[in-house]
Design an enzyme around this catalytic site. Structure first.
Site, PDB file in Angstrom:
ATOM      1  N   SER A 178       0.581  -1.065   0.010  1.00 34.06           N
ATOM      2  CA  SER A 178       0.231   0.005  -0.016  1.00 34.06           C
ATOM      3  C   SER A 178       0.785   1.316  -0.091  1.00 34.06           C
ATOM      4  CB  SER A 178      -0.922  -0.121   1.272  1.00 34.06           C
ATOM      5  OG  SER A 178      -0.285  -0.173   2.270  1.00 34.06           O
ATOM      6  N   HIS A 206      -5.518  -3.021  -2.908  1.00 32.25           N
ATOM      7  CA  HIS A 206      -5.126  -1.994  -4.006  1.00 32.25           C
ATOM      8  C   HIS A 206      -4.991  -2.631  -5.368  1.00 32.25           C
ATOM      9  CE1 HIS A 206      -4.073   0.994  -1.126  1.00 32.25           C
ATOM     10  NE2 HIS A 206      -3.763   0.047  -0.252  1.00 32.25           N
ATOM     11  N   LYS A 238     -11.752   1.115  -2.036  1.00 35.34           N
ATOM     12  CA  LYS A 238     -10.833   1.802  -2.809  1.00 35.34           C
ATOM     13  C   LYS A 238     -11.173   1.806  -4.476  1.00 35.34           C
ATOM     14  CE  LYS A 238      -7.638   1.207   0.713  1.00 35.34           C
ATOM     15  NZ  LYS A 238      -6.770   0.237   1.680  1.00 35.34           N
TER      16      LYS A 238
END
Ligand code: PLP
Length: 391
Positions: A178, A206, A238
């Site tokens: 990350s 992610h 996200k």
């Protein structure tokens, strides 16, 4: 006095340029945001596909709120498990090619629940040094023996696996790291896991939505499946632009989590409207590849421009493109200078990253245009140039 100690600790943080303060947003998440009353070009969100404020998601959210109200009113195991949650779970399972999926309220809670359900005292947890904080906390909560190996170092992981004693073995890693943006050596980890009788869990916070041919994440990109990565965790706040998280895997894994994961059992279910909005996001993801393609084009464009300027890039091909600066003071200074010019980029400092590895964490979004990147490169060039003269 306890508060005296807090005061002292905060003071030390301030001295180390590591004090954190919140700023107030008065616009939706987007590449242009209003923060503390000022307009910025945003290079720090995790809304990689620009879906957080997408009209389709908003429409589904509103429709579901009209139908189901706002609060879910209870935990999933009481009567908070709505039709929207259930449908989303089935869609996530199909999308990731797994038997089942289970929704959690956040990624943090998913990690706590998964690791502490899988492992117990006497077991072994092998974790990359740069894993997300939630995975570290999950390891502590599980009471298993925590063995952290150097970042992406498969030799070190092999050694630790060889030396480990009795008990079950779980290898856990971020898929996309990350704060660095690089990828886990997932193929090697998968074969090591088979060789050494360990299980592999990937946290694809992610990568989910961004990587792989259909956006199903790093496991898809690596051409692996549920046999080699039996525990796949992904987040929905996200790239999917919504909120929450999920784990996908075999029936047995999901049933065990429903029954035993404390961060699942003892908490209120997500609002059904959030699940409805996420379903919409997943539909867009499947239907419209252009966002992912555009993002990857922007990443390549940025990398080329940044390397021409010899900016201190890290080896990342993802939307996370940090500039490594070292001293926290320097990261904070540059972030402030950029702020004055209307760029929003966060300075990431210890303890989020190791000591002397402070950085600017630049993130790209499919909503950016090449001209936005040009502006950022120009600003960085003149700032770094100026700084070089000052030094
Ligand atoms: C953001 C993140 C999480 C936490 O997810 P939330 O839904 O924000 O709680 C977990 N793991 C990784 C690697 C993350 O980047």
């Amino acid at each position: 006095m306890l508060f005296e100690r807090l005061k002292q600790q905060l003071h030390e943080r301030e001295q180390a340029h590591c004090y954190r303060r919140r700023r107030i947003m008065s616009s939706p998440q987007s590449i242009r945001v209003c923060l503390d009353g000022r307009e910025y070009l945003n290079f720090c969100s995790n809304d990689y596909l620009g879906l957080a404020n997408h009209p389709e998601l908003i429409k589904s959210f509103k429709q579901a709120a009209n139908k189901y109200g706002v609060g879910s009113g209870s935990a999933h195991l009481i009567n908070g498990h709505s039709k929207e949650h259930h449908a989303l779970e089935e869609e996530l399972a199909a999308f990731t090619g797994r038997q089942r999926a289970l929704l959690f309220s956040t990624g943090y809670m998913a990690n706590l629940g998964i690791v502490s359900t899988l492992l117990e005292r006497g077991d072994n947890l092998f974790a990359d040094r740069l894993n997300h904080a939630s995975l570290i906390d999950a390891g502590i909560l599980s009471r298993a023996r925590l063995q952290r190996y150097a970042h992406n170092d498969m030799v070190a992981l092999t050694e630790k696996l060889t030396q480990s004693g009795k008990g079950e073995k779980l290898i856990v890693s971020d898929g996309v790291f990350s704060m660095d943006g690089d990828l886990a050596a997932i193929e090697q980890m998968a074969s090591l896991a088979v060789e050494r009788d360990a299980m592999l869990m990937i946290d694809d916070a992610h990568g989910f939505g961004v990587l792989g041919k259909t956006g199903a994440g790093i496991v898809e990109q690596a051409g692996l499946d549920a046999n080699s990565v039996p525990v796949l965790m992904g987040t929905l706040g996200k790239a999917l632009g919504s909120f929450g998280a999920f784990v996908a895997g075999d029936e047995i894994l999901i049933e065990a989590l429903i029954n035993r994961a404390r961060s699942y059992v003892y908490t209120t279910a997500l609002p059904p409207a959030v699940a409805a909005a996420t379903r919409s996001s997943l539909r867009l993801l499947k239907k419209e590849n252009w966002r992912r393609e555009k993002l990857h084009g922007l990443i390549a464009y940025w990398k080329q421009g940044a390397s021409q300027l010899a900016l201190p890039l890290l080896p990342s091909d993802t939307a996370i493109q940090p500039l490594l600066l070292g001293a926290s003071e320097k990261a904070v200074y540059l972030s402030q200078q950029l702020d004055e010019q209307g760029f929003l980029i966060s300075a990431i400092r210890p303890p989020t990253v190791p000591k002397n590895q402070a950085r600017l964490r630049i993130t790209l979004s499919a909503e950016h245009e090449q001209t936005d990147i040009d502006h950022l490169l120009e600003a960085l060039e003149s700032l770094l140039h100026k700084e070089a003269i000052v030094e």
